[in-house]
Design a protein around this motif. Sequence first.
Motif, PDB file in Angstrom:
ATOM      1  N   ASP A  30       0.854  -1.177  -0.122  1.00  0.00           N
ATOM      2  CA  ASP A  30       0.008   0.073   0.029  1.00  0.00           C
ATOM      3  C   ASP A  30       0.589   1.292   0.137  1.00  0.00           C
ATOM      4  OD1 ASP A  30      -2.677  -1.283   0.032  1.00  0.00           O
ATOM      5  OD2 ASP A  30      -2.409  -1.525   2.079  1.00  0.00           O
ATOM      6  N   LEU A  31       2.051   1.165   0.572  1.00  0.00           N
ATOM      7  CA  LEU A  31       2.982   2.251   0.691  1.00  0.00           C
ATOM      8  C   LEU A  31       3.562   2.645  -0.443  1.00  0.00           C
ATOM      9  CD1 LEU A  31       4.634   1.485   4.145  1.00  0.00           C
ATOM     10  CD2 LEU A  31       2.764   3.033   3.417  1.00  0.00           C
ATOM     11  N   LEU A  32       3.642   1.741  -1.566  1.00  0.00           N
ATOM     12  CA  LEU A  32       4.023   2.152  -2.879  1.00  0.00           C
ATOM     13  C   LEU A  32       3.151   3.164  -3.524  1.00  0.00           C
ATOM     14  CD1 LEU A  32       4.792  -1.361  -4.184  1.00  0.00           C
ATOM     15  CD2 LEU A  32       6.326   0.245  -3.564  1.00  0.00           C
ATOM     16  N   ASP A  33       1.706   3.102  -3.285  1.00  0.00           N
ATOM     17  CA  ASP A  33       0.887   4.275  -3.811  1.00  0.00           C
ATOM     18  C   ASP A  33       0.897   5.414  -3.110  1.00  0.00           C
ATOM     19  OD1 ASP A  33       0.223   2.741  -6.083  1.00  0.00           O
ATOM     20  OD2 ASP A  33      -1.452   1.560  -4.923  1.00  0.00           O
ATOM     21  N   THR A  34       0.743   5.146  -1.786  1.00  0.00           N
ATOM     22  CA  THR A  34       0.579   6.337  -0.641  1.00  0.00           C
ATOM     23  C   THR A  34       1.838   6.092   0.316  1.00  0.00           C
ATOM     24  OG1 THR A  34      -0.957   4.963   0.505  1.00  0.00           O
ATOM     25  CG2 THR A  34      -1.902   6.637  -1.213  1.00  0.00           C
ATOM     26  N   PRO A  35       2.872   6.567   0.157  1.00  0.00           N
ATOM     27  CA  PRO A  35       4.140   6.460   1.084  1.00  0.00           C
ATOM     28  C   PRO A  35       4.146   7.331   2.274  1.00  0.00           C
ATOM     29  CG  PRO A  35       4.712   7.526  -0.852  1.00  0.00           C
ATOM     30  CD  PRO A  35       3.301   7.079  -1.316  1.00  0.00           C
ATOM     31  N   GLU A  36       3.170   8.394   2.300  1.00  0.00           N
ATOM     32  CA  GLU A  36       2.843   9.200   3.522  1.00  0.00           C
ATOM     33  C   GLU A  36       2.019   8.792   4.329  1.00  0.00           C
ATOM     34  OE1 GLU A  36      -0.315   9.942   0.698  1.00  0.00           O
ATOM     35  OE2 GLU A  36       1.774   9.800   0.321  1.00  0.00           O
ATOM     36  N   ASP A  37       1.447   7.592   4.207  1.00  0.00           N
ATOM     37  CA  ASP A  37       0.429   6.996   4.895  1.00  0.00           C
ATOM     38  C   ASP A  37       1.527   5.953   6.121  1.00  0.00           C
ATOM     39  OD1 ASP A  37      -1.875   8.069   4.107  1.00  0.00           O
ATOM     40  OD2 ASP A  37      -2.669   5.871   3.124  1.00  0.00           O
ATOM     41  N   GLY A  38       2.616   5.720   5.775  1.00  0.00           N
ATOM     42  CA  GLY A  38       3.507   4.874   6.578  1.00  0.00           C
ATOM     43  C   GLY A  38       3.673   5.873   7.879  1.00  0.00           C
ATOM     44  N   ALA A  39       3.566   7.097   7.639  1.00  0.00           N
ATOM     45  CA  ALA A  39       3.953   8.073   8.670  1.00  0.00           C
ATOM     46  C   ALA A  39       2.795   8.769   9.174  1.00  0.00           C
ATOM     47  CB  ALA A  39       4.872   9.490   8.227  1.00  0.00           C
ATOM     48  N   LYS A  40       1.751   8.108   9.052  1.00  0.00           N
ATOM     49  CA  LYS A  40       0.209   8.903   9.484  1.00  0.00           C
ATOM     50  C   LYS A  40      -0.364   7.635  10.512  1.00  0.00           C
ATOM     51  CE  LYS A  40      -1.647  11.432   5.724  1.00  0.00           C
ATOM     52  NZ  LYS A  40      -2.644  11.487   4.660  1.00  0.00           N
ATOM     53  N   TYR A  41      -0.141   6.486  10.427  1.00  0.00           N
ATOM     54  CA  TYR A  41      -0.906   5.681  11.171  1.00  0.00           C
ATOM     55  C   TYR A  41      -0.154   4.220  10.897  1.00  0.00           C
ATOM     56  CZ  TYR A  41      -3.512   3.104   7.406  1.00  0.00           C
ATOM     57  OH  TYR A  41      -3.673   2.520   6.357  1.00  0.00           O
ATOM     58  N   VAL A  42      -0.536   3.400  12.253  1.00  0.00           N
ATOM     59  CA  VAL A  42      -0.178   1.965  12.171  1.00  0.00           C
ATOM     60  C   VAL A  42      -1.498   1.484  12.822  1.00  0.00           C
ATOM     61  CG1 VAL A  42       1.016   0.189  13.373  1.00  0.00           C
ATOM     62  CG2 VAL A  42       2.312   2.155  12.681  1.00  0.00           C
ATOM     63  N   LEU A  43      -2.056   0.353  12.108  1.00  0.00           N
ATOM     64  CA  LEU A  43      -3.283  -0.303  12.269  1.00  0.00           C
ATOM     65  C   LEU A  43      -2.822  -1.747  12.452  1.00  0.00           C
ATOM     66  CD1 LEU A  43      -6.475  -0.386  12.857  1.00  0.00           C
ATOM     67  CD2 LEU A  43      -6.380  -0.710  10.404  1.00  0.00           C
ATOM     68  N   LEU A  44      -2.996  -2.316  13.754  1.00  0.00           N
ATOM     69  CA  LEU A  44      -2.826  -3.634  13.985  1.00  0.00           C
ATOM     70  C   LEU A  44      -3.940  -4.366  14.283  1.00  0.00           C
ATOM     71  CD1 LEU A  44       0.248  -3.057  16.579  1.00  0.00           C
ATOM     72  CD2 LEU A  44       0.676  -3.821  14.071  1.00  0.00           C
ATOM     73  N   THR A  45      -4.030  -5.715  13.505  1.00  0.00           N
ATOM     74  CA  THR A  45      -4.976  -6.777  13.874  1.00  0.00           C
ATOM     75  C   THR A  45      -4.608  -7.846  14.468  1.00  0.00           C
ATOM     76  OG1 THR A  45      -6.318  -5.837  12.058  1.00  0.00           O
ATOM     77  CG2 THR A  45      -6.918  -7.884  13.069  1.00  0.00           C
ATOM     78  N   LEU A  46      -4.147  -7.870  15.672  1.00  0.00           N
ATOM     79  CA  LEU A  46      -3.498  -8.709  16.322  1.00  0.00           C
ATOM     80  C   LEU A  46      -4.278 -10.146  16.823  1.00  0.00           C
ATOM     81  CD1 LEU A  46      -1.742  -6.780  19.054  1.00  0.00           C
ATOM     82  CD2 LEU A  46      -0.744  -7.492  16.858  1.00  0.00           C
ATOM     83  N   PRO A  47      -3.971 -11.378  16.375  1.00  0.00           N
ATOM     84  CA  PRO A  47      -4.539 -12.576  16.544  1.00  0.00           C
ATOM     85  C   PRO A  47      -4.311 -12.700  18.036  1.00  0.00           C
ATOM     86  CG  PRO A  47      -2.662 -12.945  15.075  1.00  0.00           C
ATOM     87  CD  PRO A  47      -2.740 -11.417  15.394  1.00  0.00           C
ATOM     88  N   VAL A  48      -5.318 -13.664  18.559  1.00  0.00           N
ATOM     89  CA  VAL A  48      -5.016 -14.199  20.107  1.00  0.00           C
ATOM     90  C   VAL A  48      -3.679 -14.436  20.519  1.00  0.00           C
ATOM     91  CG1 VAL A  48      -5.659 -16.042  21.712  1.00  0.00           C
ATOM     92  CG2 VAL A  48      -7.532 -14.904  20.338  1.00  0.00           C
ATOM     93  N   GLY A  49      -2.804 -15.204  19.763  1.00  0.00           N
ATOM     94  CA  GLY A  49      -1.640 -15.465  19.744  1.00  0.00           C
ATOM     95  C   GLY A  49      -0.488 -14.339  20.013  1.00  0.00           C
ATOM     96  N   MET A  50      -0.805 -13.027  19.666  1.00  0.00           N
ATOM     97  CA  MET A  50      -0.074 -12.013  19.726  1.00  0.00           C
ATOM     98  C   MET A  50      -0.478 -11.120  20.793  1.00  0.00           C
ATOM     99  SD  MET A  50       0.937 -10.988  15.795  1.00  0.00           S
ATOM    100  CE  MET A  50       1.952 -12.038  14.558  1.00  0.00           C
ATOM    101  N   LEU A  51      -1.447 -11.148  21.454  1.00  0.00           N
ATOM    102  CA  LEU A  51      -2.200 -10.258  22.255  1.00  0.00           C
ATOM    103  C   LEU A  51      -1.293 -10.107  23.627  1.00  0.00           C
ATOM    104  CD1 LEU A  51      -6.040 -11.087  22.353  1.00  0.00           C
ATOM    105  CD2 LEU A  51      -4.584  -9.221  21.198  1.00  0.00           C
TER     106      LEU A  51
END
Length: 110
Positions: free
Chosen positions: A63-84
């Motif tokens: 996704d950062l190939l098209d919108t590289p500035e988004d990498g400096a805007k936010y981080v969204l994590l979808t953590l599975p139970v094993g990573m909680l």
Amino acid sequence: MAAVSSDVAFWKAGEGDPGEIFDGLAEGVTEPLEPHSDVSWFRGELLSRWPDLIDVLEPADYDLLDTPEDGAKYVLLTLPVGMLDRLDTIFDLARKHGLSGFSGVADAAF
């Protein structure tokens, strides 16, 4: 039924209600957020500690190939139970970088 994953989003600077920003990120809406180097540092630190987060982290590298500035805007994590078990350390890192955000499971800003 127990949660099978936990969605949390982090950002540094943004305009609007945190819950609405969070919902917008799920739809790819990043306009309310401003890029900040602290978000980039946070993203880099997460991936250096836990390279496997690359599979549950947005924006994804492709996704950062098209919108590289988004990498400096936010981080969204979808953590599975094993990573909680990483959440406390992730929140500590976010605080260290002065980030705000929203937890989808708790339905609360932080």
